[in-house]
Design a protein around this motif. Sequence first.
Motif, short mmCIF file in Angstrom:
data_model
loop_
_atom_site.label_atom_id
_atom_site.label_comp_id
_atom_site.label_asym_id
_atom_site.label_seq_id
_atom_site.Cartn_x
_atom_site.Cartn_y
_atom_site.Cartn_z
N PHE A 31 0.73 -1.33 0.18
CA PHE A 31 -0.12 -0.08 0.08
C PHE A 31 1.08 1.42 -0.49
N PHE A 32 1.92 1.30 0.61
CA PHE A 32 2.92 1.99 0.67
C PHE A 32 3.25 2.77 -0.76
N GLN A 33 3.56 1.88 -0.81
CA GLN A 33 4.51 1.70 -2.81
C GLN A 33 3.34 1.82 -3.44
N GLN A 34 1.77 1.56 -3.36
CA GLN A 34 0.67 2.64 -4.82
C GLN A 34 0.81 4.22 -4.13
N GLN A 35 1.11 4.03 -3.00
CA GLN A 35 1.29 5.45 -2.23
C GLN A 35 2.02 6.91 -2.65
N GLY A 36 2.98 5.79 -3.63
CA GLY A 36 4.56 6.89 -4.00
C GLY A 36 4.90 7.53 -2.45
N ILE A 37 5.26 6.07 -2.08
CA ILE A 37 6.28 6.19 -0.59
C ILE A 37 7.00 5.15 -1.06
N ASN A 38 8.15 5.66 -0.74
CA ASN A 38 9.23 4.28 -0.85
C ASN A 38 9.43 3.37 -0.01
N VAL A 39 9.84 2.51 -0.13
CA VAL A 39 9.51 1.63 0.71
C VAL A 39 11.48 0.84 0.68
N SER A 40 12.08 1.02 1.42
CA SER A 40 13.43 0.39 1.73
C SER A 40 14.04 -0.94 1.56
N HIS A 41 14.56 -2.31 0.94
CA HIS A 41 14.70 -3.52 1.72
C HIS A 41 16.06 -3.78 1.98
N LYS A 42 16.88 -4.10 3.00
CA LYS A 42 18.08 -4.06 3.82
C LYS A 42 17.64 -5.77 4.10
N GLN A 43 19.16 -6.54 3.63
CA GLN A 43 18.51 -7.95 3.42
C GLN A 43 20.49 -8.50 3.86
N THR A 44 20.56 -9.51 5.20
CA THR A 44 22.06 -9.86 5.43
C THR A 44 21.68 -11.56 6.10
N ASN A 45 22.79 -11.94 5.85
CA ASN A 45 22.53 -12.98 6.67
C ASN A 45 23.95 -12.99 7.36
N ALA A 46 24.40 -11.93 8.04
CA ALA A 46 25.39 -11.97 8.70
C ALA A 46 25.23 -12.27 10.46
N ILE A 47 23.22 -13.04 10.21
CA ILE A 47 23.21 -12.78 11.25
C ILE A 47 23.40 -14.87 11.23
N ASP A 48 23.81 -15.95 12.42
CA ASP A 48 24.01 -16.84 11.81
C ASP A 48 23.00 -18.31 11.70
N GLY A 49 22.61 -18.84 11.03
CA GLY A 49 22.06 -19.61 10.23
C GLY A 49 20.07 -19.05 9.55
N CYS A 50 20.30 -18.07 8.99
CA CYS A 50 19.48 -17.12 8.78
C CYS A 50 19.31 -15.96 8.09
N ILE A 51 18.45 -15.51 6.87
CA ILE A 51 18.50 -14.59 6.29
C ILE A 51 17.30 -13.49 7.28
N THR A 52 18.14 -12.47 7.42
CA THR A 52 17.29 -11.98 8.01
C THR A 52 16.95 -10.06 6.85
N HIS A 53 15.42 -9.90 6.73
CA HIS A 53 14.82 -8.52 6.18
C HIS A 53 14.45 -7.84 6.60
N MET A 54 15.03 -6.40 6.10
CA MET A 54 14.17 -5.33 7.38
C MET A 54 13.61 -4.34 5.90
N MET A 55 12.61 -3.56 6.08
CA MET A 55 11.80 -3.38 5.46
C MET A 55 11.85 -2.04 6.53
N HIS A 56 11.47 -0.96 5.53
CA HIS A 56 11.65 0.72 6.04
C HIS A 56 10.84 1.99 5.12
N ALA A 57 10.44 2.31 5.73
CA ALA A 57 9.59 3.35 5.21
C ALA A 57 9.39 5.06 5.88
N TYR A 58 9.18 5.34 4.90
CA TYR A 58 9.23 7.17 5.86
C TYR A 58 8.30 7.94 5.68
N PRO A 59 6.69 7.66 6.04
CA PRO A 59 6.18 8.38 5.05
C PRO A 59 5.75 10.18 6.32
N SER A 60 5.88 11.36 4.91
CA SER A 60 6.05 12.45 5.79
C SER A 60 4.78 13.28 5.18
#
Length: 378
Positions: free
Chosen positions: A31-60
């Motif tokens: 919904f954020f994306q549809q409204q023109g709000i950018n959603v960034s996505h960070k992904q890393t495998n730096a934590i043992d045994g898993c893939i960590t995803h972090m989504m961010h949006a800054y509606p203003s």
Amino acid sequence: MKKYIFTLLLAFLTATAHGQPNQRLHQLEEFFQQQGINVSHKQTNAIDGCITHMMHAYPSMVNLQAPSFPEDISEEEKQRLIHKYDSINALRRQYFDNILDSIRITFATLGKDASENYMYEYHKNGVDTISYSLAFLGENDTLQSSRINNLVIFGRSHEAALFDYHKGYNEWFGGTEETGNYNHSYSIPSGITWNDMQPFDTVAFNSHIQPVLKRVKKLKGAKAYPVYWRHDEGFKKKDDFVSITTRQSEYSDNKHTGLTTGIHYFIPSQYKAEAEAIYQQLDSLAYDYVNSHPEQLYSYNYTRRFPYLNLKDIVTGYNFKDDKEYYLSCMCDKDGNYHILTLNTKGELWIPRDWQKLKSYINGKRGYLKGMEPKKDE
């Protein structure tokens, strides 16, 4: 504050993951994306045994204020302009209220099933604060939390989300400013233990993205320049740098030295469509590579388009067995030109000012690209 919250979330999150992310949160991000709000996505495998995803949006939103009117303006024209500003603000208000209501409903609905949730709102005399947090635990999770004013950050859960919002008068804009900070983090198992992890294969990755980089060279006026940035032990002229990444580890000499080499691809501003297409293809290939090689230590960042004015990394590849790192970075400058960098750093990455114009930087001495030399009065 935004960077601090992001860092704290990443530090807190550990993986006891159970499948895909919560669909209600995923729908909110769509919904954020549809409204023109950018959603960034960070992904890393730096934590043992898993893939960590972090989504961010800054509606203003900033409410526009009618300017000061000249004395000779007619009352009719003055009222027309005031009505115009009021109409624009009313549309903005409706748009932003829909966003806030969607966030409010999502967190309230999920709160009933969350392992723990927190909802705080304060509204008085035009000053508003909203802070929502929730977490979902796995079987072996032990929830931790940290508090920043009225915002609670949950950690050590397989999934967590927060929204922090403030509204008040901004003298710089001359109007009411509303800022929101949305974060959603989750982890999924990779099936790879830390003992099985491998250094990032920079040769294989560069080969993977090479077909797209070759397209850059075919554009008229595009260039590929060598990069050579070096600072040796004892050099401390930090005013020369726009960014400094220090690295203290058992693998480094910890003398704050660094050598960065690579290639700087330059795309002239007239190729906006081509540059954005190249960026999307680079991002797609980078995402494909890291997902195909979860055994190689990496960090991946997604944004919709070329970052403006700030050099951002699409991929950072880590060689945890020594002090080497790899970066695929991009930026659009103030003149509308596009820059892509593939960098190999041994030691610490220090990015010099005016890096776009340099062929080398060695302990404060700049070597400029042809035609990029500063004028005598600069």
